[in-house]
Design an enzyme around this catalytic site. Structure first.
Site, PDB file in Angstrom:
ATOM      1  N   LYS A 111       0.827  -1.214   0.000  1.00 25.38           N
ATOM      2  CA  LYS A 111       0.000   0.000   0.000  1.00 25.38           C
ATOM      3  C   LYS A 111       0.859   1.260   0.000  1.00 25.38           C
ATOM      4  O   LYS A 111       0.502   2.263  -0.619  1.00 25.38           O
ATOM      5  CB  LYS A 111      -0.965  -0.010   1.179  1.00 25.38           C
ATOM      6  CG  LYS A 111      -2.120  -0.965   0.939  1.00 25.38           C
ATOM      7  CD  LYS A 111      -2.969  -1.167   2.180  1.00 25.38           C
ATOM      8  CE  LYS A 111      -3.959  -2.303   1.970  1.00 25.38           C
ATOM      9  NZ  LYS A 111      -4.493  -2.798   3.244  1.00 25.38           N
ATOM     10  N   LYS A 194      -3.443 -10.555  -8.258  1.00 21.35           N
ATOM     11  CA  LYS A 194      -4.799 -10.923  -7.854  1.00 21.35           C
ATOM     12  C   LYS A 194      -5.863  -9.999  -8.431  1.00 21.35           C
ATOM     13  O   LYS A 194      -5.579  -8.871  -8.828  1.00 21.35           O
ATOM     14  CB  LYS A 194      -4.881 -10.930  -6.332  1.00 21.35           C
ATOM     15  CG  LYS A 194      -4.679  -9.567  -5.686  1.00 21.35           C
ATOM     16  CD  LYS A 194      -4.981  -9.651  -4.192  1.00 21.35           C
ATOM     17  CE  LYS A 194      -4.803  -8.282  -3.538  1.00 21.35           C
ATOM     18  NZ  LYS A 194      -5.222  -8.265  -2.150  1.00 21.35           N
ATOM     19  N   LYS A 197     -10.124  -4.443  -6.888  1.00 20.24           N
ATOM     20  CA  LYS A 197     -10.742  -3.235  -7.379  1.00 20.24           C
ATOM     21  C   LYS A 197      -9.709  -2.148  -7.655  1.00 20.24           C
ATOM     22  O   LYS A 197      -9.849  -1.354  -8.571  1.00 20.24           O
ATOM     23  CB  LYS A 197     -11.727  -2.745  -6.330  1.00 20.24           C
ATOM     24  CG  LYS A 197     -12.696  -1.778  -6.912  1.00 20.24           C
ATOM     25  CD  LYS A 197     -13.813  -1.467  -5.978  1.00 20.24           C
ATOM     26  CE  LYS A 197     -14.555  -0.306  -6.589  1.00 20.24           C
ATOM     27  NZ  LYS A 197     -15.944  -0.524  -6.757  1.00 20.24           N
TER      28      LYS A 197
END
Ligand code: TRP
Length: 331
Positions: A111, A194, A197
């Site tokens: 992140k 993966k 969104k």
């Protein structure tokens, strides 16, 4: 009966990764375990949704949980922010979570790399909040995708550390769990990792996508120039399509296309067409229910209130006992 907890971050519509990694398991487990399934809206604050987006996203996940077959009479379905006891346990656990170990978590590093301008403390302590979600109900099984295994390990660490500090065995150890098969990883359509969104437009297939949208996205999935020798290893973008096929198609279909790949007779257009149709069939029963449930405001309200009451009963008991263990006393 063993207790199960799992949640999904409320970032909007659920995709096939959420469904096959988690929700499909929820639906099976609700018949056999004491289940708590929640919508992780507090976790979603790490990315600063607007008030309107926040509510819309929570609603969408609730609708899709129900459309996918989670039964509020069998499992406890609730919204994380309706159970403030979770945030209290999060605070206690934060006192024994070390910044070094939090900084080393793979998801935190990912992140930070993706959003270097938004490295907030909530992001750093995300796994602590997740641990609180799980151990507040003293859960031992957590149905999640493979990407969450490290978070589960951290939840065990924090629970065990609490136990050791206060010299008891209050919190049991939670483990990642999947009914039947191994933990699954659902790849996206961008040829990389993966399904998610935040991985870019077109990477994820949503449960609410129309058949047309599904066809369009799948036909645009990344492929290579085709195999150049027989029985060669598949590059990741091709392996990804086969992995998706393994999940939504019949074993015969999978074997058929795998054979064509190995004999170099494969046409990716045909494989994608088949994959899209199988995805459409797999999601059809859910897609049909989504609109009806979304329009039933009274039902959604009733489900949320009922679930919050059941979840709070369990959470309040834990917080009472934890306060006692820590040493808070009434005057
Ligand atoms: N971190 C999970 C995800 O990104 C969501 C989540 C939050 C969760 N709290 C949880 C999952 C507790 C299982 C249990 O998918």
């Amino acid at each position: 009966m063993e207790t199960v907890v799992s949640g999904i971050r409320s970032t909007g519509n659920l995709h096939l990764g959420n469904y096959y990694g988690a929700v499909q398991n929820f639906v099976k487990m609700q018949h056999e375990y004491n289940c708590y399934f929640f919508i992780a809206d507090l976790h979603s604050l790490t990315t600063h949704p607007t008030p309107a987006n926040l509510h819309g996203n929570v609603k969408q996940v609730l609708v899709e949980y129900l459309a996918a077959g989670i039964d509020p009479e069998k499992a406890t379905i609730y919204v994380q922010s309706d159970v403030p006891e979770v945030t209290e346990l999060y605070l206690y656990l934060n006192m024994n979570a070390y910044t070094g170990e939090l900084e080393r978590s793979t998801s935190f590093k990912d992140k930070v790399r993706a959003n270097p301008d938004n490295v907030n403390a909530g992001l750093l302590t995300y796994p602590v909040l997740m641990a609180a979600d799980i151990i507040i109900h003293k859960a031992t099984k957590v149905p999640v995708g493979k990407d969450q295994e490290q978070h589960l390990e951290m939840a065990r660490t924090f629970g065990n550390r609490f136990n050791r500090l206060y010299n008891n065995d209050y919190f049991p150890e939670p483990y990642a769990f999947s009914m039947g098969k191994n933990l699954v990883k659902i790849p996206g359509l961008d040829g990389k990792g993966k399904m998610g969104k935040s991985e870019g437009e077109g990477n994820a297939i949503f449960l609410s996508d129309t058949p047309e949208a599904i066809r369009k996205k799948v036909m645009r999935a990344v492929t290579d120039g085709g195999p150049t020798t027989e029985n060669q290893e598949k590059p990741q973008e091709i392996q990804n399509l086969f992995d998706l096929m393994k999940v939504v198609s019949t074993p015969d279909t999978y074997v058929h296309f795998d054979g064509l790949y190995n004999s170099m007779g494969i046409r990716y257009g045909d494989l994608k067409k088949q994959l899209a149709e199988d995805m459409i069939v797999a999601t059809q029963p859910i897609r049909e229910k989504i609109t009806d449930i979304a329009n039933d405001a009274a039902y959604l309200r009733q489900v949320a209130i009922y679930g919050a009451a059941k979840a709070r009963e369990s959470a309040q008991k834990t917080i009472r006992e934890v306060r006692e263990i820590i040493g808070f006393r009434k005057f």
